[in-house]
Design an enzyme around this catalytic site. Structure first.
Site, PDB file in Angstrom:
ATOM      1  CG  LEU A  53     -35.755  15.754  25.879  1.00  0.00           C
ATOM      2  CD1 LEU A  53     -34.835  16.925  26.151  1.00  0.00           C
ATOM      3  CD2 LEU A  53     -37.147  16.217  25.519  1.00  0.00           C
ATOM      4  CB  CYS A  54     -34.423   9.303  22.782  1.00  0.00           C
ATOM      5  SG  CYS A  54     -32.774   9.249  23.449  1.00  0.00           S
ATOM      6  CG  HIS A  55     -35.787  12.231  17.508  1.00  0.00           C
ATOM      7  ND1 HIS A  55     -34.662  12.858  17.994  1.00  0.00           N
ATOM      8  CD2 HIS A  55     -36.578  13.192  16.995  1.00  0.00           C
ATOM      9  CE1 HIS A  55     -34.776  14.163  17.773  1.00  0.00           C
ATOM     10  NE2 HIS A  55     -35.923  14.395  17.177  1.00  0.00           N
ATOM     11  CG  MET A  99     -29.055   8.513  23.536  1.00  0.00           C
ATOM     12  SD  MET A  99     -27.949   8.535  24.976  1.00  0.00           S
ATOM     13  CE  MET A  99     -29.018   7.918  26.252  1.00  0.00           C
ATOM     14  CD  GLU A 100     -31.778   5.045  19.888  1.00  0.00           C
ATOM     15  OE1 GLU A 100     -32.779   5.776  19.969  1.00  0.00           O
ATOM     16  OE2 GLU A 100     -30.626   5.517  19.749  1.00  0.00           O
ATOM     17  CG  ASP A 133     -34.351  -9.662  37.644  1.00  0.00           C
ATOM     18  OD1 ASP A 133     -34.621  -9.497  38.853  1.00  0.00           O
ATOM     19  OD2 ASP A 133     -35.141 -10.196  36.844  1.00  0.00           O
TER      20      ASP A 133
END
Length: 157
Positions: free
Chosen positions: A73-75, A111-112, A126
């Site tokens: 739901l992030c833009h 969020m970014e 990794d």
């Protein structure tokens, strides 16, 4: 109040059409702890896979740009600045990862920044897992947010 559900309880992307464009910025941080051997290889750029920190930096930048594709739901945002930095802490064989994301827009960039930190630490894992499969990723959090309706704040812990 939950903003990502509609009146029927269904998932819903928030409508930001009427929000004002403002300068927004967020800084997030996380860390990865590893063995002394793995840590020394990373900070001294002696890893067989090459410059581990450069690869993790690029991965974090790419992740921030793709956040809207990863978090449902992030833009999708037009970020104007993404910076990923590494802070080695030799006493704990830990590398802190900090990400700054910035834009002029209608929605925040927390969020970014969190996605950049998450993917950068995952990339470190990794690239180093052959040397130390027991690494731990810790304490991913937002340190600071600026702009928008809710204003500025800095984590105080």
């Amino acid at each position: 109040m939950l903003t990502h559900v509609d009146e029927h309880g269904q998932a819903n992307m928030v409508d930001v059409s009427d929000k004002s464009i403002t300068q927004r910025q967020a800084i997030a941080q996380g860390s990865i702890q590893m063995s002394k051997v793995a840590f020394d290889m990373v900070v001294n750029n002696q890893h067989a896979k090459g410059d581990v920190l450069s690869v993790a930096r690029i991965a974090g930048i790419q992740a921030a740009k793709k956040c809207g594709d990863l978090i449902p739901l992030c833009h999708p945002l037009m970020l104007t600045k993404i910076q990923v930095d590494f802070i080695p802490e030799p006493s704990e064989n830990t590398i802190k990862v900090e990400a700054l994301c910035k834009l002029a827009g209608k929605t925040g960039v927390e969020m970014e920044a969190l996605t950049a930190v998450s993917v950068a630490t995952l990339t470190l894992f990794d690239m180093c897992k052959a040397v130390d499969p027991l690494m731990t990723i810790n304490n991913i959090k937002v340190l600071q947010k600026q702009g928008g309706k809710s204003g500025d704040w800095t984590r105080q812990d």
